[in-house]
Design a protein around this motif. Sequence first.
Motif, short mmCIF file in Angstrom:
data_model
loop_
_atom_site.label_atom_id
_atom_site.label_comp_id
_atom_site.label_asym_id
_atom_site.label_seq_id
_atom_site.Cartn_x
_atom_site.Cartn_y
_atom_site.Cartn_z
N SER A 26 0.63 -1.27 0.08
CA SER A 26 0.06 0.01 0.02
C SER A 26 0.66 1.23 0.03
CB SER A 26 -0.87 0.10 1.18
OG SER A 26 -0.23 0.01 2.50
N ARG A 29 0.97 4.32 -3.96
CA ARG A 29 -0.47 4.55 -4.38
C ARG A 29 -0.80 4.71 -6.01
NH1 ARG A 29 -4.30 4.76 -0.29
NH2 ARG A 29 -3.51 3.45 1.40
N SER A 30 0.11 5.37 -6.33
CA SER A 30 -0.08 5.78 -7.87
C SER A 30 1.40 6.20 -8.48
CB SER A 30 -1.27 6.88 -8.10
OG SER A 30 -0.66 8.30 -7.63
N VAL A 31 1.36 6.16 -9.74
CA VAL A 31 2.52 6.44 -10.62
C VAL A 31 1.91 6.93 -12.00
CG1 VAL A 31 4.54 5.46 -11.61
CG2 VAL A 31 3.84 4.49 -9.80
N SER A 32 2.45 8.08 -12.20
CA SER A 32 2.16 8.80 -13.54
C SER A 32 3.52 8.73 -14.30
CB SER A 32 1.91 10.25 -13.07
OG SER A 32 1.74 11.20 -14.48
N VAL A 46 5.79 9.38 -8.53
CA VAL A 46 5.25 8.30 -7.56
C VAL A 46 4.76 9.17 -6.37
CG1 VAL A 46 5.94 6.34 -6.40
CG2 VAL A 46 7.26 7.03 -8.49
N ASP A 47 3.43 8.67 -6.15
CA ASP A 47 2.70 9.19 -4.90
C ASP A 47 3.02 7.93 -3.65
OD1 ASP A 47 1.68 11.61 -5.39
OD2 ASP A 47 -0.36 10.58 -6.25
N SER A 49 2.25 6.91 0.20
CA SER A 49 1.37 6.85 1.21
C SER A 49 1.91 6.19 2.33
CB SER A 49 -0.14 6.47 0.62
OG SER A 49 -1.06 6.62 1.71
N SER A 108 -0.06 11.58 2.16
CA SER A 108 0.82 10.89 1.13
C SER A 108 1.66 12.12 0.55
CB SER A 108 -0.01 10.64 -0.25
OG SER A 108 -0.84 11.53 -0.64
N ASN A 110 4.08 13.30 -3.21
CA ASN A 110 4.43 13.07 -4.47
C ASN A 110 5.73 13.47 -4.84
OD1 ASN A 110 4.66 14.46 -7.56
ND2 ASN A 110 3.18 12.55 -7.58
N THR A 191 8.32 0.37 -12.11
CA THR A 191 7.68 1.23 -12.78
C THR A 191 8.30 1.37 -14.26
OG1 THR A 191 6.50 3.45 -12.99
CG2 THR A 191 8.61 3.48 -11.98
#
Length: 241
Positions: A26, A29-32, A46-47, A49, A108, A110, A191
């Motif tokens: 966990s 949480r997210s990747v752009s 990369v976020d 958390s 979180s 970024n 990633t």
Amino acid sequence: MTVFAVALLSLSSVSPVYGQQTYANSLVRSVSSPDLQPGQSGTLSVDVSNAFNRSMDNIVMTLSIYAFVDGSAYVPSSSIPSSHLPRFMGSGQPAESLTVSSIPVNASYNFSFPLQTGYGTPHGTFFNEGTYMVSMSIIFTIGFTLYRMASRGFFSPVQWQKIYVQNGSFAYLNYTYLNSTLGFAGILPDTSFGVNTPAPWYLFFASGVLAAAFGTAAFFSYRRTHRRVHGKSHEKVREAP
């Protein structure tokens, strides 16, 4: 001494930590991830958390480009001339570390890593997409305990074979080796980002020609159908007493 060097030296003092894979699952949480053309720049973000019940402190997040993959080849970054590899703009290298002092509980942060490619950067095409694989590693403290977690690309092939054990159709993570021998608390996801040339101009031209041809054919088909229907209607009117 750079932040990255400090991080490497700190790893030797890590105490093994057990049973933290749930937190590792966990943590990211997210990747752009950008999809670039050769010579373009973009940002890989990369976020992270904090799912722990205490503040995460002294965080060092490191991304490292470790391979180029397309439909026919896997090329380690070490086999690509350094002048052609994509680089993180902050470090000017294929690896970069960013730090943040603290992430509070249930919050979180970024981490943004600007990227730059070159015109000589190995790339894919519209028909055979190319992807650069990027490993993640993170070091942080919870109270007086130092944690470190990393993704598959961070480890050598020999290490990964010992971490990810396959026994026939059954596979599992060897936490004894991961935690006790290597001193990692869990596995993060890798990633990636893409570098590809755009679709050839002739595809757009051909698409336009086909669209125009189908549009014209549809118009004339409609006209013929419209005339037949109306012609029959007029004949019925003339025949009526």
